[in-house]
Design a protein around this motif. Structure first.
Motif, PDB file in Angstrom:
ATOM      1  N   LYS A  79      -7.874  41.873  61.773  1.00  0.00           N
ATOM      2  CA  LYS A  79      -7.486  40.492  62.077  1.00  0.00           C
ATOM      3  C   LYS A  79      -6.054  40.190  61.642  1.00  0.00           C
ATOM      4  O   LYS A  79      -5.450  39.204  62.079  1.00  0.00           O
ATOM      5  N   TYR A  80      -5.485  41.021  60.766  1.00  0.00           N
ATOM      6  CA  TYR A  80      -4.129  40.790  60.278  1.00  0.00           C
ATOM      7  C   TYR A  80      -3.057  41.360  61.203  1.00  0.00           C
ATOM      8  O   TYR A  80      -1.868  41.078  61.010  1.00  0.00           O
TER       9      TYR A  80
ATOM     10  N   GLN B  81       0.045  39.379  62.486  1.00  0.00           N
ATOM     11  CA  GLN B  81       0.164  38.133  61.734  1.00  0.00           C
ATOM     12  C   GLN B  81       1.314  38.191  60.728  1.00  0.00           C
ATOM     13  O   GLN B  81       1.604  39.242  60.162  1.00  0.00           O
TER      14      GLN B  81
END
Length: 382
Positions: A148-149, A152
């Motif tokens: 999910k990173y 980001q």
């Protein structure tokens, strides 16, 4: 008049450059994989995509434009074809290393985009210098999946630096922990027991709900969700929902929550509502060998003792009753201090007891601490 030829004069008008020199160039042409720069030399410089960045997804036509000026380092004056080979990323890396060294010394918080997710952590790039952040330092809680990173922007500090290998290790966890501690202090300074606050459900378990109060999580135990009985929190609550709760207790860094608000307490007017002799109707919620628990309203259960279920003798409640059955009976005992109600179906029809049998009949009307029985049952279930 000068003896120099035109070619010699033209040659003399160009500056001399050397390998390793930092020069300023102007972009005169850009393709997806390379850019051509005028560096004031007799030959133009070539800046390939690989020497511009370590990011393979970058398109040079989007990153730089014709007319841009930029500093580059000379890799080779003549690549064999008369071209000057240039690099931008190596120059940026030199500057990036210095930038990271300074950040390491000052423990400065940096921000960079996650360029790569690995099994053991994530990588970010600061001015073309890679910083590795181990999985254990990415978050303040264990996270098995770090995907999910990807892409980001995250904040971190450089906590390890090896000058010989020019290796930098980042740490995001230390920032999150420090901010959480600060948020906890701020929250604890603004709330007190008895306050009604709004939070967001963070996690739902079989025994309760964890509510984010904005700096700390509070626990709403299953026993505090209602004045009545709650079977499973997962049926009524889900993560992300907002919830207004009562601060029941604050014990150092633990906060106990409740939904048992005083203005909804069913026992407030219960003494009048369920006075001895009152006829009531309720639903059988639970049964034991000695009787059935009948819900008169949410939060008030009455005990219907086995001896009071019928005029006829009954061995056990399940012989004539089942959970969900509706029962009409008469209140035969009410104790507001102990929050105890006893009811009797038998009293609805039986004649007034004779004096000589009063003692025996009184023994038939059970005096059982409902709260204690319920607590014992819930403890057994847990």
């Amino acid at each position: 008049m000068s003896d120099m030829t035109f070619e010699q004069m033209l040659e003399a008008s160009f500056k001399t450059i050397h390998t390793g020199e930092v020069v300023e160039g102007t972009v005169i042409d850009v393709k997806p994989t390379e850019a051509i720069l005028n560096v004031g030399y007799k030959s133009d410089g070539v800046l390939t995509k690989n020497e511009y960045t370590n990011d393979p997804s970058v398109d040079l036509t989007e990153a730089i434009k014709v007319g841009d000026t930029m500093e580059v380092k000379v890799i080779k004056v003549n690549d064999g074809e008369g071209q000057v080979l240039l690099t931008y990323k190596r120059l940026a890396a030199d500057r990036g290393s210095k930038r990271l060294e300074e950040a390491f010394e000052k423990q400065e918080i940096l921000t960079a985009k996650v360029s790569q997710v690995l099994d053991g952590g994530v990588c970010v790039v600061v001015e073309e210098v890679r910083v590795f952040i181990p999985a254990s330092l990415v978050s303040d809680t264990f996270e098995k999946d770090l995907s999910k990173y990807a892409g980001q922007e995250i904040e971190f500090v450089v906590t390890e630096y090896n000058p010989k290998k020019r290796r930098f290790i980042g740490n995001r966890k230390v920032i999150l922990v420090a901010r959480k501690e600060e948020a906890q202090k701020k929250l604890l300074a603004t709330i007190k027991e008895g306050d009604v606050v709004e939070g967001v459900i963070k996690n739902v378990t079989d025994f309760g709900v964890f509510v984010d109060l904005g700096g700390m999580d509070g626990l709403l135990h299953i026993s505090e969700m209602s004045w009545g009985h709650v079977e499973n929190p997962k049926k009524n609550y889900k993560a992300g929902d907002k919830l207004t709760v009562l601060i029941k207790e604050i014990n150092e860094n633990k906060i106990a929550l409740s939904l048992k608000f005083n203005d909804t307490n069913p026992w407030v007017n219960a003494e009048e509502k369920y006075a001895v002799g009152t006829e009531v109707t309720g639903k059988v919620m639970r049964m034991t060998d000695f009787g059935a628990f009948v819900e008169l309203e949410s939060g008030i259960d009455a005990l219907l003792h086995v001896s009071q279920i019928s005029k006829d003798h009954i061995e056990k409640p399940s012989d004539v009753l089942k959970v969900g059955d509706e029962v009409t009976a008469k209140v035969v005992d009410f104790n507001i201090e102990e929050k105890r109600v006893s009811i009797s179906v038998k009293a609805m029809y039986a004649p007034e007891p004779k004096e000589e049998k009063a003692e025996d009949d009184d023994a038939d009307v059970a005096s059982v601490d409902i709260e204690a029985v319920i607590a014992a049952e819930e403890a057994t279930e847990e």
